[in-house]
Design a protein around this motif. Structure first.
Motif, PDB file in Angstrom:
ATOM      1  N   MET A 152     103.180 -51.297 -31.535  1.00  0.00           N
ATOM      2  CA  MET A 152     102.288 -52.284 -32.512  1.00  0.00           C
ATOM      3  C   MET A 152     101.799 -51.716 -33.759  1.00  0.00           C
ATOM      4  SD  MET A 152      99.705 -54.428 -29.868  1.00  0.00           S
ATOM      5  CE  MET A 152      99.165 -55.311 -31.239  1.00  0.00           C
ATOM      6  N   GLU A 153     101.730 -52.605 -34.618  1.00  0.00           N
ATOM      7  CA  GLU A 153     101.486 -52.067 -36.089  1.00  0.00           C
ATOM      8  C   GLU A 153      99.911 -51.434 -35.905  1.00  0.00           C
ATOM      9  OE1 GLU A 153     101.625 -55.567 -38.461  1.00  0.00           O
ATOM     10  OE2 GLU A 153     103.766 -55.301 -38.517  1.00  0.00           O
ATOM     11  N   GLU A 154      99.690 -50.471 -36.584  1.00  0.00           N
ATOM     12  CA  GLU A 154      98.209 -49.816 -36.697  1.00  0.00           C
ATOM     13  C   GLU A 154      97.431 -50.736 -37.695  1.00  0.00           C
ATOM     14  OE1 GLU A 154      96.925 -47.405 -35.380  1.00  0.00           O
ATOM     15  OE2 GLU A 154      98.931 -47.171 -34.023  1.00  0.00           O
ATOM     16  N   ARG A 155      96.480 -51.138 -37.166  1.00  0.00           N
ATOM     17  CA  ARG A 155      95.401 -51.857 -37.948  1.00  0.00           C
ATOM     18  C   ARG A 155      93.887 -51.451 -37.605  1.00  0.00           C
ATOM     19  NH1 ARG A 155      98.748 -56.016 -34.979  1.00  0.00           N
ATOM     20  NH2 ARG A 155      99.820 -57.411 -36.465  1.00  0.00           N
ATOM     21  N   ALA A 156      93.629 -51.525 -39.002  1.00  0.00           N
ATOM     22  CA  ALA A 156      92.033 -50.896 -38.932  1.00  0.00           C
ATOM     23  C   ALA A 156      91.242 -51.922 -38.184  1.00  0.00           C
ATOM     24  CB  ALA A 156      91.474 -50.880 -40.392  1.00  0.00           C
ATOM     25  N   LEU A 157      90.353 -51.339 -37.338  1.00  0.00           N
ATOM     26  CA  LEU A 157      89.344 -52.219 -36.409  1.00  0.00           C
ATOM     27  C   LEU A 157      88.136 -52.103 -37.155  1.00  0.00           C
ATOM     28  CD1 LEU A 157      90.621 -50.872 -32.769  1.00  0.00           C
ATOM     29  CD2 LEU A 157      91.318 -52.917 -34.216  1.00  0.00           C
ATOM     30  N   HIS A 158      87.399 -53.361 -37.179  1.00  0.00           N
ATOM     31  CA  HIS A 158      86.017 -53.315 -37.580  1.00  0.00           C
ATOM     32  C   HIS A 158      85.448 -54.491 -36.971  1.00  0.00           C
ATOM     33  CE1 HIS A 158      88.229 -56.206 -40.230  1.00  0.00           C
ATOM     34  NE2 HIS A 158      87.336 -56.848 -40.390  1.00  0.00           N
ATOM     35  N   ILE A 159      84.099 -54.269 -36.639  1.00  0.00           N
ATOM     36  CA  ILE A 159      83.338 -55.420 -36.222  1.00  0.00           C
ATOM     37  C   ILE A 159      82.873 -56.391 -37.277  1.00  0.00           C
ATOM     38  CG2 ILE A 159      81.466 -55.951 -34.614  1.00  0.00           C
ATOM     39  CD1 ILE A 159      81.855 -53.298 -33.236  1.00  0.00           C
ATOM     40  N   LEU A 160      82.838 -57.675 -37.183  1.00  0.00           N
ATOM     41  CA  LEU A 160      82.117 -58.443 -38.094  1.00  0.00           C
ATOM     42  C   LEU A 160      80.876 -58.942 -37.558  1.00  0.00           C
ATOM     43  CD1 LEU A 160      85.108 -61.198 -38.524  1.00  0.00           C
ATOM     44  CD2 LEU A 160      84.575 -58.914 -40.025  1.00  0.00           C
ATOM     45  N   GLU A 161      79.687 -58.444 -38.492  1.00  0.00           N
ATOM     46  CA  GLU A 161      78.515 -58.546 -38.156  1.00  0.00           C
ATOM     47  C   GLU A 161      78.134 -59.984 -38.168  1.00  0.00           C
ATOM     48  OE1 GLU A 161      75.901 -56.647 -40.764  1.00  0.00           O
ATOM     49  OE2 GLU A 161      76.530 -54.655 -40.281  1.00  0.00           O
ATOM     50  N   GLU A 162      78.622 -61.038 -38.777  1.00  0.00           N
ATOM     51  CA  GLU A 162      78.427 -62.284 -38.911  1.00  0.00           C
ATOM     52  C   GLU A 162      79.321 -63.066 -39.996  1.00  0.00           C
ATOM     53  OE1 GLU A 162      74.513 -65.228 -39.933  1.00  0.00           O
ATOM     54  OE2 GLU A 162      74.084 -63.046 -39.765  1.00  0.00           O
ATOM     55  N   GLN A 163      79.779 -64.146 -39.487  1.00  0.00           N
ATOM     56  CA  GLN A 163      80.719 -64.760 -40.384  1.00  0.00           C
ATOM     57  C   GLN A 163      79.564 -65.387 -41.682  1.00  0.00           C
ATOM     58  OE1 GLN A 163      82.173 -68.511 -38.748  1.00  0.00           O
ATOM     59  NE2 GLN A 163      83.981 -67.366 -37.689  1.00  0.00           N
ATOM     60  N   GLN A 164      80.265 -65.493 -42.732  1.00  0.00           N
ATOM     61  CA  GLN A 164      79.705 -66.003 -43.921  1.00  0.00           C
ATOM     62  C   GLN A 164      79.289 -67.281 -43.763  1.00  0.00           C
ATOM     63  OE1 GLN A 164      81.265 -64.374 -47.695  1.00  0.00           O
ATOM     64  NE2 GLN A 164      80.561 -66.010 -48.893  1.00  0.00           N
ATOM     65  N   ALA A 165      78.066 -67.711 -44.129  1.00  0.00           N
ATOM     66  CA  ALA A 165      77.706 -69.090 -44.064  1.00  0.00           C
ATOM     67  C   ALA A 165      78.253 -70.097 -44.808  1.00  0.00           C
ATOM     68  CB  ALA A 165      76.345 -69.258 -44.161  1.00  0.00           C
ATOM     69  N   ASN A 166      78.613 -71.390 -44.391  1.00  0.00           N
ATOM     70  CA  ASN A 166      79.060 -72.316 -45.074  1.00  0.00           C
ATOM     71  C   ASN A 166      78.044 -73.179 -45.841  1.00  0.00           C
ATOM     72  OD1 ASN A 166      79.875 -75.279 -45.401  1.00  0.00           O
ATOM     73  ND2 ASN A 166      81.954 -74.210 -45.418  1.00  0.00           N
ATOM     74  N   GLU A 167      77.674 -72.947 -47.160  1.00  0.00           N
ATOM     75  CA  GLU A 167      76.642 -73.635 -47.735  1.00  0.00           C
ATOM     76  C   GLU A 167      76.547 -75.097 -47.666  1.00  0.00           C
ATOM     77  OE1 GLU A 167      76.785 -73.045 -51.869  1.00  0.00           O
ATOM     78  OE2 GLU A 167      76.411 -70.807 -51.916  1.00  0.00           O
ATOM     79  N   PHE A 168      77.552 -75.822 -47.722  1.00  0.00           N
ATOM     80  CA  PHE A 168      77.579 -77.211 -47.432  1.00  0.00           C
ATOM     81  C   PHE A 168      77.091 -77.627 -45.950  1.00  0.00           C
ATOM     82  CE2 PHE A 168      79.684 -81.291 -45.917  1.00  0.00           C
ATOM     83  CZ  PHE A 168      78.860 -82.085 -46.718  1.00  0.00           C
ATOM     84  N   TYR A 169      77.678 -76.979 -44.866  1.00  0.00           N
ATOM     85  CA  TYR A 169      77.393 -77.323 -43.566  1.00  0.00           C
ATOM     86  C   TYR A 169      76.061 -76.987 -43.295  1.00  0.00           C
ATOM     87  CZ  TYR A 169      77.852 -77.960 -38.499  1.00  0.00           C
ATOM     88  OH  TYR A 169      77.786 -78.217 -37.255  1.00  0.00           O
TER      89      TYR A 169
END
Length: 599
Positions: free
Chosen positions: A300-317
């Protein structure tokens, strides 16, 4: 009599070799690119028998019934003719297999039904069920779904099949060279989803690409051994010569790639378009047909692994939580390059505190400035949130994906996904509809793009709610399908009658979503009369029409329209999460009289 090993038992210790192409090989033998093999089940059964025998003699342990396109919509035939073709296809396969002194399995082949806009999802689903019934009655050993772009219909068909017969089910998807289906689903995503469906016994990929590209795609995938895997590529890519389509004879190259593919722990190998008995013989002679004790590791292709702390909030929603009522207003883009007036109207809406501006996508099938590009322009010059409509009528999957990527890099994070109005009847001889998707399928595509490309800051999208069309339970069922496809909120058709208000109130009580109720205040008697008589699914009671008369002034008509809007807002206050204003002819002056700031 030969004792037949069950297919699951066979696959525990052996690699299963399938047959090769039926359609292209039949056309090659007939020297006619346009020849449809399915009709030969009735007209030339001996020819189909011959092809099946050749594949078995070449080493195939599984043959597919000659029924891939045997459906009413693809062949333009009656249900009776469809059943006759399928029954004949099963009978031919059984006859050939009965002659053998070795175990050969018969797979009932089902290809995807073209989703013409003239046929509803219910009609397509019933057609699939009729095909399944005919195949099961035909005595097949397994059902194989071939060249499907996704699991949309298959998910509902799986329990239907298993309830009728506990039969082995194989599901194969069709990829392009980049490892995506025409619905925009990646190989990785499809493998993950198929793995979780307990009714699927084997899944994999067929058609779309040659063995070289198939091998490259598999090298990038984590092969899961939880279920059996099938790989059935094309011979390659066809070339045109002397007005005929030819596949290059590259059986040796095909053999080398299939040997390598088998080492990834693949359980089923075979050929699709362009392959012949020579290709199957090349596999059967070269591939070690016992299961490897330890499959080759996938590079498999090497991919940088990172943990997303939180999705960016959607202003309208977020406004649905911050405000009692959210306000959206729809404007139509201009027919020409003159957009100054639209910018002024957008400025007015911003002044009134509108939360988001929605931009229609060539409504009524009449060409206007592109909704996404116009939205980008307005957002840049006015500084107001925008939600372009994206409809399925005009763009194929390639163009749609390009548009969505373009919207994203221009900071569009909200969309209204709709199927779209049909092309007007007076233009159908010169303008063709596309409809590669319907609204639910397009939502699934956007959901896939969010997970593949926009995970940190995804696109939020809403759907249209045609609340008055048909049985209310069917309306709710369709809403839930959209929600499952990632739909965050719904914008309804205009509401006028007390009956429709009650219907919406009931729907809102049954569905956990956000609802922006449609309000379209009429600006003249002619406007009201046109909508009442020309728009299917919008009920304008006579008492509403009678508030207008042909001789009233523009000012008088706007006063009546504003009063109507205010009454509807009050009537829907208890269940509406907000309001979706559709202003005829972009008449933003109406908002002065409605005073939406006080809602």
């Amino acid at each position: 009599m030969l004792e037949k090993i069950t297919l699951p038992d066979y696959l525990e210790n052996n690699v299963l070799i399938t047959d090769g192409a039926m359609g292209t090989y039949y056309a090659y033998l007939k020297k006619d690119d346009g020849a449809v093999s399915e009709f030969a089940n009735l007209a030339e059964p001996e020819m189909i028998e011959k092809i099946h025998r050749e594949y078995i003699m070449a080493g195939a342990k599984m043959i597919r019934t000659n029924t891939f396109a045997a459906n009413c919509f693809s062949l333009n035939i009656s249900g009776e003719k469809r059943d006759s073709i399928i029954q004949a296809g099963c009978k031919i396969a059984r006859k050939v297999v009965k002659e053998q002194e070795k175990t050969v399995y018969i797979a009932g082949s089902i290809g995807p039904i073209p989703e013409f806009s003239a046929h509803s999802e219910e009609e397509i689903m019933e057609e699939y069920k009729a095909i399944i019934n005919a195949l099961l009655n035909g005595g097949v050993d397994l059902i194989v779904f071939e060249t499907f772009p996704d699991l949309y219909y298959i998910k509902e068909l799986l329990p239907y099949i298993k309830q009728k017969q506990n039969i082995f089910i194989m599901t194969n998807f069709c990829l392009n060279k980049n490892g995506y289906t025409k619905s925009g689903f990646s190989a990785k995503r499809l493998m993950q989803e198929a793995k979780e469906l307990r009714e699927i016994d084997c899944f994999g990929f067929n058609c779309g690409v040659g063995s070289g590209h198939m091998r490259a795609i598999l090298e990038r995938q984590p092969i899961r051994m939880d279920k059996k895997i099938a790989i059935i590529p094309n011979a390659g890519y066809p070339e045109q010569m002397h007005n005929r389509m030819y596949f290059r004879d590259n059986a040796e190259y095909f053999r080398e790639n299939m040997i390598a593919i088998k080492e990834y722990g693949i359980n089923v190998l075979g050929g699709c378009c362009g392959t012949t008995p020579n290709y199957i013989r090349a596999i059967a002679d070269a591939v070690e047909l016992t299961i490897s004790a330890k499959p080759k590791a996938v590079h498999m292709e090497e991919r940088a692994l990172h943990i997303l702390e939180e999705q960016q909030a959607n202003e309208f929603y977020q406004l649905f939580e911050k405000k009692s009522k959210v306000i959206a207003v729809e404007l139509d883009p201009p027919y020409d390059a003159n957009y100054d007036k639209l910018i002024e109207q957008a400025q007015t809406l911003k002044h009134h505190g509108v939360d988001i501006l929605t931009m229609a996508d060539s409504p009524m099938g009449r060409s206007r400035v592109d909704s996404i590009l116009m939205s980008v322009k307005i957002a840049s010059e006015v500084g107001i949130r925008v939600m372009p409509h994206v409809c399925c009528r005009d763009k194929n999957m390639i163009a749609m994906r390009s548009s969505l990527l373009g919207a994203y890099i221009n900071d569009i994070r909200n969309l209204l996904v709709v199927t779209g109005d049909p092309v007007p009847s007076d233009s159908r001889t010169s303008v063709s509809s596309v409809f590669d998707y319907n609204s639910i399928r397009l939502m699934q595509f956007v959901k896939e793009m969010n997970e593949e490309h926009f995970k940190e800051d995804p696109i939020y999208y809403g759907g249209a709610l045609n609340y008055a069309r048909g049985n209310v339970d069917k309306v709710i069922e369709r809403m839930n399908k959209k929600i499952a496809a990632g739909c965050k909120y719904f914008l309804t058709q205009p509401v006028y009658s007390e009956e429709d208000i009650e219907r919406l109130r009931y729907i809102r009580s049954k569905v956990d979503t956000k609802l922006l109720c449609g309000i379209m205040p009429f600006v003249s008697y002619r406007n009201a009369n046109f909508v009442k008589n020309e728009f299917f699914g919008i009920d304008v009671p006579d008492e509403i029409l009678n508030r207008y008369h042909p001789d009233m002034s523009k000012q008088e008509a706007e006063e009546v329209g504003a009063q109507l809007a205010n009454e509807l807002i009050e009537q829907m206050d208890d269940f509406a999460d907000g309001y979706y204003f559709m202003l005829p002819f972009n008449r933003v002056s109406l908002l002065d009289k409605i005073q939406i700031e006080k809602i």
